[in-house]
Every structure is written in C-alpha cells, then in structure tokens.
Design a protein around this motif. Structure first.
Motif, PDB file in Angstrom:
ATOM      1  N   PHE A 201       0.986  -1.125   0.031  1.00 16.65           N
ATOM      2  CA  PHE A 201      -0.136   0.061   0.022  1.00 16.65           C
ATOM      3  C   PHE A 201       0.984   1.236   0.036  1.00 16.65           C
ATOM      4  CE2 PHE A 201      -1.874   3.432   2.550  1.00 16.65           C
ATOM      5  CZ  PHE A 201      -3.068   3.828   1.608  1.00 16.65           C
ATOM      6  N   ASN A 202       0.854   2.122  -1.117  1.00 16.15           N
ATOM      7  CA  ASN A 202       1.291   3.434  -0.978  1.00 16.15           C
ATOM      8  C   ASN A 202       3.053   3.146  -0.970  1.00 16.15           C
ATOM      9  OD1 ASN A 202       1.114   6.376  -1.695  1.00 16.15           O
ATOM     10  ND2 ASN A 202       1.298   6.725   0.502  1.00 16.15           N
ATOM     11  N   TYR A 203       3.358   2.070  -1.541  1.00 12.56           N
ATOM     12  CA  TYR A 203       4.688   1.901  -1.304  1.00 12.56           C
ATOM     13  C   TYR A 203       5.646   2.187  -2.355  1.00 12.56           C
ATOM     14  CZ  TYR A 203       9.204  -0.850   0.116  1.00 12.56           C
ATOM     15  OH  TYR A 203      10.386  -1.401   0.175  1.00 12.56           O
ATOM     16  N   HIS A 204       5.147   1.535  -3.660  1.00 21.02           N
ATOM     17  CA  HIS A 204       6.134   1.724  -5.003  1.00 21.02           C
ATOM     18  C   HIS A 204       6.087   3.024  -5.381  1.00 21.02           C
ATOM     19  CE1 HIS A 204       6.459  -2.838  -4.598  1.00 21.02           C
ATOM     20  NE2 HIS A 204       5.153  -2.826  -4.459  1.00 21.02           N
ATOM     21  N   ARG A 205       5.174   3.724  -5.341  1.00 24.29           N
ATOM     22  CA  ARG A 205       5.098   5.112  -5.871  1.00 24.29           C
ATOM     23  C   ARG A 205       4.193   5.867  -4.868  1.00 24.29           C
ATOM     24  NH1 ARG A 205       4.347   1.909 -10.545  1.00 24.29           N
ATOM     25  NH2 ARG A 205       5.659   2.270 -12.165  1.00 24.29           N
ATOM     26  N   PRO A 206       5.089   6.348  -3.632  1.00 19.55           N
ATOM     27  CA  PRO A 206       4.100   6.760  -2.553  1.00 19.55           C
ATOM     28  C   PRO A 206       3.581   8.217  -2.815  1.00 19.55           C
ATOM     29  CG  PRO A 206       6.420   6.118  -2.015  1.00 19.55           C
ATOM     30  CD  PRO A 206       6.264   6.225  -3.538  1.00 19.55           C
ATOM     31  N   VAL A 207       2.373   8.354  -2.307  1.00 18.91           N
ATOM     32  CA  VAL A 207       1.551   9.609  -2.603  1.00 18.91           C
ATOM     33  C   VAL A 207       1.700  10.182  -1.262  1.00 18.91           C
ATOM     34  CG1 VAL A 207      -0.479  10.769  -2.884  1.00 18.91           C
ATOM     35  CG2 VAL A 207       0.154   8.756  -4.392  1.00 18.91           C
ATOM     36  N   ARG A 208       2.113  11.504  -1.102  1.00 24.32           N
ATOM     37  CA  ARG A 208       2.105  12.203   0.205  1.00 24.32           C
ATOM     38  C   ARG A 208       1.083  12.268   0.789  1.00 24.32           C
ATOM     39  NH1 ARG A 208       7.970  12.337   0.960  1.00 24.32           N
ATOM     40  NH2 ARG A 208       8.635  11.800  -1.222  1.00 24.32           N
ATOM     41  N   GLY A 209       0.656  12.069   2.238  1.00 32.37           N
ATOM     42  CA  GLY A 209      -0.493  12.269   2.719  1.00 32.37           C
ATOM     43  C   GLY A 209      -1.431  11.136   2.670  1.00 32.37           C
ATOM     44  N   ARG A 210      -0.883  10.161   1.757  1.00 29.53           N
ATOM     45  CA  ARG A 210      -1.885   8.942   1.834  1.00 29.53           C
ATOM     46  C   ARG A 210      -1.916   7.794   2.885  1.00 29.53           C
ATOM     47  NH1 ARG A 210      -3.219   6.805  -3.979  1.00 29.53           N
ATOM     48  NH2 ARG A 210      -4.456   8.796  -3.773  1.00 29.53           N
ATOM     49  N   GLY A 211      -0.582   7.875   3.379  1.00 25.71           N
ATOM     50  CA  GLY A 211      -0.318   6.969   4.523  1.00 25.71           C
ATOM     51  C   GLY A 211       0.992   6.021   4.397  1.00 25.71           C
ATOM     52  N   ALA A 212       1.426   5.553   5.580  1.00 26.39           N
ATOM     53  CA  ALA A 212       2.836   4.866   5.191  1.00 26.39           C
ATOM     54  C   ALA A 212       2.655   3.727   6.610  1.00 26.39           C
ATOM     55  CB  ALA A 212       3.920   5.972   5.682  1.00 26.39           C
ATOM     56  N   GLY A 213       3.491   2.658   6.343  1.00 27.41           N
ATOM     57  CA  GLY A 213       3.532   1.909   7.657  1.00 27.41           C
ATOM     58  C   GLY A 213       2.504   0.945   7.506  1.00 27.41           C
ATOM     59  N   ILE A 214       1.800   0.546   6.563  1.00 24.49           N
ATOM     60  CA  ILE A 214       0.748  -0.366   6.541  1.00 24.49           C
ATOM     61  C   ILE A 214       0.946  -1.993   6.463  1.00 24.49           C
ATOM     62  CG2 ILE A 214      -1.409  -1.046   5.525  1.00 24.49           C
ATOM     63  CD1 ILE A 214      -1.555   1.626   7.051  1.00 24.49           C
ATOM     64  N   PHE A 215       1.183  -2.577   7.548  1.00 26.41           N
ATOM     65  CA  PHE A 215       1.610  -3.803   7.712  1.00 26.41           C
ATOM     66  C   PHE A 215       0.708  -4.967   8.196  1.00 26.41           C
ATOM     67  CE2 PHE A 215       4.847  -1.104   9.862  1.00 26.41           C
ATOM     68  CZ  PHE A 215       5.848  -0.902   8.588  1.00 26.41           C
ATOM     69  N   LEU A 216       1.081  -6.050   7.744  1.00 24.61           N
ATOM     70  CA  LEU A 216       0.208  -7.365   8.602  1.00 24.61           C
ATOM     71  C   LEU A 216       1.249  -7.646   9.592  1.00 24.61           C
ATOM     72  CD1 LEU A 216      -1.914  -9.612   8.370  1.00 24.61           C
ATOM     73  CD2 LEU A 216      -0.659 -10.891   6.869  1.00 24.61           C
ATOM     74  N   HIS A 217       0.731  -7.606  10.698  1.00 24.49           N
ATOM     75  CA  HIS A 217       1.395  -7.920  11.999  1.00 24.49           C
ATOM     76  C   HIS A 217       0.904  -8.544  13.157  1.00 24.49           C
ATOM     77  CE1 HIS A 217      -0.544  -4.787  14.374  1.00 24.49           C
ATOM     78  NE2 HIS A 217      -0.139  -3.802  13.459  1.00 24.49           N
ATOM     79  N   VAL A 218       1.338  -8.757  14.248  1.00 24.01           N
ATOM     80  CA  VAL A 218       0.743  -9.486  15.330  1.00 24.01           C
ATOM     81  C   VAL A 218      -0.161  -8.808  16.052  1.00 24.01           C
ATOM     82  CG1 VAL A 218       1.401 -10.501  17.738  1.00 24.01           C
ATOM     83  CG2 VAL A 218       2.842 -11.036  15.513  1.00 24.01           C
ATOM     84  N   HIS A 219      -1.211  -9.210  16.775  1.00 22.96           N
ATOM     85  CA  HIS A 219      -2.166  -8.429  17.503  1.00 22.96           C
ATOM     86  C   HIS A 219      -1.321  -7.864  18.383  1.00 22.96           C
ATOM     87  CE1 HIS A 219      -5.724 -10.078  15.834  1.00 22.96           C
ATOM     88  NE2 HIS A 219      -5.816 -10.980  16.480  1.00 22.96           N
ATOM     89  N   GLY A 220      -1.958  -6.465  18.896  1.00 23.59           N
ATOM     90  CA  GLY A 220      -1.527  -5.653  20.082  1.00 23.59           C
ATOM     91  C   GLY A 220      -2.730  -5.755  21.059  1.00 23.59           C
ATOM     92  N   LYS A 221      -3.056  -4.766  21.953  1.00 27.20           N
ATOM     93  CA  LYS A 221      -4.191  -4.917  22.760  1.00 27.20           C
ATOM     94  C   LYS A 221      -5.595  -4.672  22.209  1.00 27.20           C
ATOM     95  CE  LYS A 221      -1.116  -3.373  26.726  1.00 27.20           C
ATOM     96  NZ  LYS A 221      -1.131  -2.347  27.813  1.00 27.20           N
ATOM     97  N   GLY A 222      -5.513  -4.190  20.815  1.00 25.79           N
ATOM     98  CA  GLY A 222      -6.778  -3.799  20.453  1.00 25.79           C
ATOM     99  C   GLY A 222      -6.698  -3.536  18.823  1.00 25.79           C
ATOM    100  N   ALA A 223      -7.487  -2.534  18.201  1.00 23.63           N
ATOM    101  CA  ALA A 223      -7.768  -2.437  16.900  1.00 23.63           C
ATOM    102  C   ALA A 223      -6.220  -1.554  16.610  1.00 23.63           C
ATOM    103  CB  ALA A 223      -8.900  -1.270  16.639  1.00 23.63           C
ATOM    104  N   THR A 224      -5.942  -1.686  15.504  1.00 24.64           N
ATOM    105  CA  THR A 224      -4.770  -1.042  14.864  1.00 24.64           C
ATOM    106  C   THR A 224      -4.838   0.570  14.515  1.00 24.64           C
ATOM    107  OG1 THR A 224      -5.056  -1.544  12.718  1.00 24.64           O
ATOM    108  CG2 THR A 224      -4.423  -3.233  14.016  1.00 24.64           C
ATOM    109  N   ALA A 225      -3.720   1.028  14.197  1.00 25.32           N
ATOM    110  CA  ALA A 225      -3.564   2.371  13.583  1.00 25.32           C
ATOM    111  C   ALA A 225      -3.840   2.501  12.064  1.00 25.32           C
ATOM    112  CB  ALA A 225      -2.366   3.077  13.967  1.00 25.32           C
ATOM    113  N   GLY A 226      -4.464   1.311  11.653  1.00 24.21           N
ATOM    114  CA  GLY A 226      -4.326   1.230   9.946  1.00 24.21           C
ATOM    115  C   GLY A 226      -4.143  -0.107   9.380  1.00 24.21           C
ATOM    116  N   CYS A 227      -3.248  -0.993  10.229  1.00 22.74           N
ATOM    117  CA  CYS A 227      -2.641  -2.208   9.572  1.00 22.74           C
ATOM    118  C   CYS A 227      -3.840  -3.351   9.902  1.00 22.74           C
ATOM    119  CB  CYS A 227      -1.472  -2.410  10.385  1.00 22.74           C
ATOM    120  SG  CYS A 227       0.128  -1.330  10.246  1.00 22.74           S
TER     121      CYS A 227
END
Length: 264
Positions: A201-227
């Motif tokens: 997501f927004n990685y290969h041709r980044p658009v400023r303001g669209r978002g960064a750091g969208i991963f598939l990762h391990v659960h935290g305590k609750g909902a994510t910040a966008g991942c």
C-alpha cells in the motif's frame, strides 16, 4: 365364488360356507386407496424435496483479481465500520484455490476505507490488493521462511514524515530529513512487530499524505492504527508459508458494497 368345505374323515362335513371373494376384494381395494391417500397427504405436508446445496466457491475464485500468483491472503471485514474480521490464506493448486489457514483479524480503529482515497492519520485500514515486498520483526523468522526478512534493531525506523525523501520506507538509522515524531521506531513495538509483513500500500510510488507503514502484523491490545493484525501463531505460519516465487498478495475488503473484497 369359492366354496370351502370343512370337517374330518371320521364325521360328516359341516354344511358348505360361502365366502364372497369379490367383497373381500372391494374391502382390500378401499384399504389400499385409503393408505395411498394418507401417503400422498404426508408427502404434500412435507413439501418438495430439498435441493442439493450449490457447490461452495472459494473466495479467491469470486474475486476480480488475485494478483496473478498462486498464493493469496484475504482480510475481510463485515462493513467499513468494523474493526474485526477474518484473515484466510489460500494456495492455488492445479488451477483451484484451496484454503491453507484462517485466523481472527483486527483492522484500524477508524474502520476501513478505499485505499485510493485514504488519508494519513485517520487510523483506517486501506482496502485493495497489495503485494508483499518483505518481512521483518524483532523476533527471528520462523523456520522455513523464504521471503526476505529483516531483523529489527534499536535504530530501525519506518519513516512516515511526508517531507522526507524516505517517506514510507524502512530506514536505519533515522535520516536527518525524517522527523522522529512523524515516524515509528520499530523496536518500540516488540509485540506487534515481533513478526510482520510489509504491504505494497502506497509503497512503490508513494503519494504524500495517503499513509505509510501499513503492515500485516501480530495483535496488540486492540484495534490497529490502520494495519491488519492476527494472532502471533498465525503470523508465524503465514511467514513460513509465503514464497516469493508464488507472487503472494494481500487483499483487504468488506463482505459487500463498494469496498467488497471480491471487487479487487
């Protein structure tokens, strides 16, 4: 009519008794008719026979695009307002998609939004179809991992500063033009980033303001910040399963509507 004679050889026979066979036949016929009518009534009450269920179509087979590879991870929520859903991973074998695993998923605290219109800082998970450039984590890769995997160190960052030349990139150390307050120090999230996959997501041709750091990762305590997140065990199985040669992709979407997963 049939005549029947009863008696013994030692004595005279009793007078012949006449038994009307025709009457017996009529009675039997009425009984058969009644039984037939009762059976028909039972069939009518039961209704028509149930139709055989239609063959279940694997989710990837119903999608508009799966990325062209033979491995696919799907992350599906009930609606765009949902913060939970299901992740499944699929393998195409001899032209048919087969499910290889499933796990409960969490999405952004702000729900889901079409990836092309996402705004950074909204805690929304972008819907769409994305490749998986590489994996990373504070923990070592699980046995069998074939995808490129980077170990997180104390100076590992994900630059999310829109003004930086390294926007939406792994950096180590943090470059001068990338503000720490606008970025993530990956070692600061030892649970969530114990193991993860970077999404395209927004990685290969980044658009400023669209978002960064969208991963598939391990659960935290609750909902994510966008991942998208899954339990630690599921994340380990996914990492050991994905193969670069299979061109794996992640598809994120909802059950129905404009962001339906099948539209991607």
């Amino acid at each position: 009519m049939t005549w029947t004679r009863t008696g013994t050889a030692a004595g005279p026979a009793e007078p012949p008794v006449r038994r009307p066979v025709a009457a017996r036949g009529r009675t039997g016929a009425r009984a058969v008719a009644l039984l037939s009518a009762a059976g028909a009534a039972l069939v009518a009450a039961a209704g028509p026979p149930a139709a055989s269920p239609a063959p279940r179509v694997p989710l990837p087979a119903a999608m508009a695009d799966t990325g062209g590879g033979t491995q696919l991870i799907t992350a599906r929520a009930g609606t765009t307002a949902a913060t939970t859903g299901t992740v499944q991973w699929w393998q195409r074998v001899n032209g048919r998609w087969r499910q290889r695993g499933s796990a409960p998923a969490r999405f952004g605290a702000g729900g889901l939004v079409e990836g092309g219109s996402r705004v950074q800082g909204t805690s929304t998970t972008p819907t769409g179809l994305y490749d998986l450039p590489f994996g990373f984590g504070t923990a070592p890769p699980p046995p069998g991992t074939a995808i490129p995997y980077r170990r997180v160190g104390p100076d590992s960052w994900w630059c999310e500063d829109n003004a930086s030349a390294s926007y939406n990139r792994w950096v180590q150390p943090l470059p001068a033009d990338c503000a720490a307050g606008e970025s993530e120090r990956l070692a600061g999230y030892p649970t969530q980033y114990s193991r993860a996959l970077v999404t395209g997501f927004n990685y290969h041709r980044p658009v400023r303001g669209r978002g960064a750091g969208i991963f598939l990762h391990v659960h935290g305590k609750g909902a994510t910040a966008g991942c998208v997140s899954v339990p630690a065990g599921a994340m380990a199985r996914i990492l050991a399963w994905v193969r670069p040669s299979a061109h794996p992709h992640l598809a994120v979407g909802t059950v129905s509507g404009p962001t339906a997963l099948t539209r991607y």
